[in-house]
Scaffold this motif. Structure first.
Motif, PDB file in Angstrom:
ATOM      1  N   GLY A  14       0.816  -1.290   0.060  1.00  0.00           N
ATOM      2  CA  GLY A  14       0.047  -0.006   0.100  1.00  0.00           C
ATOM      3  C   GLY A  14       0.806   1.369  -0.085  1.00  0.00           C
ATOM      4  O   GLY A  14       0.405   2.396   0.014  1.00  0.00           O
ATOM      5  N   LYS A  15       2.047   1.200  -0.313  1.00  0.00           N
ATOM      6  CA  LYS A  15       3.066   2.260  -0.149  1.00  0.00           C
ATOM      7  C   LYS A  15       2.668   3.485  -1.226  1.00  0.00           C
ATOM      8  O   LYS A  15       2.695   4.560  -0.628  1.00  0.00           O
ATOM      9  N   GLY A  16       2.571   3.053  -2.485  1.00  0.00           N
ATOM     10  CA  GLY A  16       2.164   3.852  -3.534  1.00  0.00           C
ATOM     11  C   GLY A  16       1.013   4.848  -2.920  1.00  0.00           C
ATOM     12  O   GLY A  16       0.830   5.881  -3.515  1.00  0.00           O
ATOM     13  N   THR A  17      -0.351   3.928  -2.642  1.00  0.00           N
ATOM     14  CA  THR A  17      -1.423   4.598  -2.575  1.00  0.00           C
ATOM     15  C   THR A  17      -1.511   5.612  -1.221  1.00  0.00           C
ATOM     16  O   THR A  17      -1.853   6.733  -1.421  1.00  0.00           O
ATOM     17  N   ILE A  18      -0.697   5.055  -0.331  1.00  0.00           N
ATOM     18  CA  ILE A  18      -0.751   5.820   0.887  1.00  0.00           C
ATOM     19  C   ILE A  18       0.296   7.103   0.409  1.00  0.00           C
ATOM     20  O   ILE A  18       0.049   8.477   0.839  1.00  0.00           O
ATOM     21  N   ARG A 131      -3.963  -8.458  -3.607  1.00  0.00           N
ATOM     22  CA  ARG A 131      -4.301  -7.043  -3.987  1.00  0.00           C
ATOM     23  C   ARG A 131      -3.798  -6.964  -5.479  1.00  0.00           C
ATOM     24  O   ARG A 131      -4.033  -6.175  -6.323  1.00  0.00           O
ATOM     25  N   ARG A 132      -2.398  -7.455  -5.594  1.00  0.00           N
ATOM     26  CA  ARG A 132      -1.616  -7.155  -6.772  1.00  0.00           C
ATOM     27  C   ARG A 132      -2.447  -7.971  -8.038  1.00  0.00           C
ATOM     28  O   ARG A 132      -2.409  -7.508  -9.160  1.00  0.00           O
ATOM     29  N   TRP A 133      -3.167  -8.969  -7.351  1.00  0.00           N
ATOM     30  CA  TRP A 133      -3.793 -10.082  -8.546  1.00  0.00           C
ATOM     31  C   TRP A 133      -4.758  -9.203  -8.991  1.00  0.00           C
ATOM     32  O   TRP A 133      -5.340  -9.326 -10.173  1.00  0.00           O
ATOM     33  N   LEU A 134      -5.669  -8.451  -7.939  1.00  0.00           N
ATOM     34  CA  LEU A 134      -6.674  -7.602  -8.517  1.00  0.00           C
ATOM     35  C   LEU A 134      -6.262  -6.740  -9.615  1.00  0.00           C
ATOM     36  O   LEU A 134      -7.146  -6.246 -10.332  1.00  0.00           O
ATOM     37  N   GLU A 135      -5.116  -6.266  -9.437  1.00  0.00           N
ATOM     38  CA  GLU A 135      -4.767  -5.107 -10.405  1.00  0.00           C
ATOM     39  C   GLU A 135      -4.160  -5.976 -11.609  1.00  0.00           C
ATOM     40  O   GLU A 135      -4.413  -5.450 -12.795  1.00  0.00           O
ATOM     41  N   VAL A 136      -3.455  -7.011 -11.736  1.00  0.00           N
ATOM     42  CA  VAL A 136      -3.031  -7.420 -13.156  1.00  0.00           C
ATOM     43  C   VAL A 136      -3.385  -8.512 -13.489  1.00  0.00           C
ATOM     44  O   VAL A 136      -3.355  -9.133 -14.644  1.00  0.00           O
TER      45      VAL A 136
HETATM   46  O1  CDP Z   1       3.023   0.628  -3.712  1.00  0.00           O
HETATM   47  P1  CDP Z   1       2.744  -1.027  -3.238  1.00  0.00           P
HETATM   48  O2  CDP Z   1       3.214  -1.725  -4.177  1.00  0.00           O
HETATM   49  O3  CDP Z   1       3.040  -1.027  -1.834  1.00  0.00           O
HETATM   50  O4  CDP Z   1       1.111  -0.849  -3.124  1.00  0.00           O
HETATM   51  P2  CDP Z   1      -0.094  -0.145  -3.868  1.00  0.00           P
HETATM   52  O5  CDP Z   1       0.051  -0.031  -5.276  1.00  0.00           O
HETATM   53  O6  CDP Z   1      -0.430   1.242  -3.185  1.00  0.00           O
HETATM   54  O7  CDP Z   1      -1.308  -0.891  -3.393  1.00  0.00           O
HETATM   55  C1  CDP Z   1      -1.428  -2.128  -4.102  1.00  0.00           C
HETATM   56  C2  CDP Z   1      -3.064  -2.248  -4.359  1.00  0.00           C
HETATM   57  O8  CDP Z   1      -3.744  -2.763  -3.150  1.00  0.00           O
HETATM   58  C3  CDP Z   1      -3.739  -0.816  -4.759  1.00  0.00           C
HETATM   59  O9  CDP Z   1      -4.704  -1.693  -5.752  1.00  0.00           O
HETATM   60  C4  CDP Z   1      -4.396  -0.662  -3.514  1.00  0.00           C
HETATM   61  O10 CDP Z   1      -5.467   0.328  -3.892  1.00  0.00           O
HETATM   62  C5  CDP Z   1      -4.505  -1.745  -2.570  1.00  0.00           C
HETATM   63  N1  CDP Z   1      -4.590  -1.410  -1.349  1.00  0.00           N
HETATM   64  C6  CDP Z   1      -5.702  -1.834  -0.436  1.00  0.00           C
HETATM   65  O11 CDP Z   1      -6.835  -2.361  -1.161  1.00  0.00           O
HETATM   66  N2  CDP Z   1      -5.719  -1.632   0.793  1.00  0.00           N
HETATM   67  C7  CDP Z   1      -4.898  -1.108   1.435  1.00  0.00           C
HETATM   68  N3  CDP Z   1      -4.811  -0.931   2.700  1.00  0.00           N
HETATM   69  C8  CDP Z   1      -3.645  -0.766   0.780  1.00  0.00           C
HETATM   70  C9  CDP Z   1      -3.571  -0.889  -0.663  1.00  0.00           C
END
Ligand code: CDP
Ligand code: CDP
Length: 194
Positions: A14-18, A131-136
């Motif tokens: 969740g690093k990028g989103t945060i 979470r990554r699977w939902l994306e890719v």
């Molecule tokens: O940057 P990093 O790879 O750490 O993660 P990200 O790209 O921010 O998050 C990966 C996915 O997980 C995104 O689709 C976010 O929306 C999701 N996510 C989530 O559902 N719940 C969280 N608490 C954090 C991230």
């Protein structure tokens, strides 16, 4: 004002989103340092030369977020000369006027040990892989295997391994919504800003 927020942690924590939310809330600039390693990984050729000559076009490629790019990134990220070539740019970004948020693996430990706020974001491998699977998309078992493989490589390399800085605040997002995780990060930054 010089103010650095360092956000580290494993893949899909969740690093990028945060980071994007914190940057937007406080008007700070944001650097996704993983994109630098991904761009070096997918460019091909000599990775050290690629890291020294990264261009805006390299960073704008539309294949940087694929699983393959993540794997390629973690393979070039073990090379000390690659990390060295990317160091100054990241350090200058961290100390730019107006505040900065950097997310990656070694921001709080190597790039910016004096960061005003350090956050180490985690979640279980299963949650992160989902979470990554939902994306890719694709094969969920393979996504989990690749997340684990990349975590292992990132944690066990000799140069700038993935680990929390001693003074980092841990944030386990396994059971948090993205809104809750973001709110906690924003509260930490707000408290430090005073
Ligand atoms: O940057 P990093 O790879 O750490 O993660 P990200 O790209 O921010 O998050 C990966 C996915 O997980 C995104 O689709 C976010 O929306 C999701 N996510 C989530 O559902 N719940 C969280 N608490 C954090 C991230
Ligand atoms: O978004 P996700 O967490 O899946 O990966 P990323 O942040 O884009 O990073 C991709 C890869 O680059 C990581 O697995 C690390 O091997 C490497 N990396 C690094 O070594 N140091 C950083 N500061 C950022 C990324």
């Amino acid at each position: 004002m010089i103010f650095t927020v360092a956000i580290d942690g494993p893949a899909a924590a969740g690093k990028g989103t945060i980071s994007r939310a914190v940057a937007a809330r406080f008007g700070f600039a944001h650097l996704d340092t993983g994109a630098l390693y991904r761009a070096v990984g997918v460019k091909g050729g000599d990775p050290v030369a690629a890291a020294r000559d990264l261009t805006p076009e390299d960073l704008a490629r539309d294949d940087l977020r694929t699983l393959a790019a993540g794997q390629a990134a973690s393979k070039v990220a073990v090379i000390p000369e690659v990390r060295q070539a990317l160091l100054d740019f990241q350090r200058r970004f961290a100390r730019r006027e107006g505040g900065a948020v950097l997310d990656g693996r070694d921001i709080g430990t190597v790039i910016c040990p004096a960061a005003e706020v350090k956050l180490f974001v985690t979640a279980s491998p299963e949650v992160r892989a989902h979470r990554r699977w939902l994306e890719v998309g694709g094969d969920a078992a393979q996504v989990l295997a690749e997340v684990r493989e990349r975590d292992e490589r990132d944690m066990n390399r000799a140069d700038a391994p993935l680990r929390p800085a001693e003074d980092a605040t841990r944030l386990d997002t396994s059971d948090l919504s993205i809104e809750e995780a973001t709110a906690r990060a924003i509260a930490l930054v707000a408290a430090r800003l005073g």
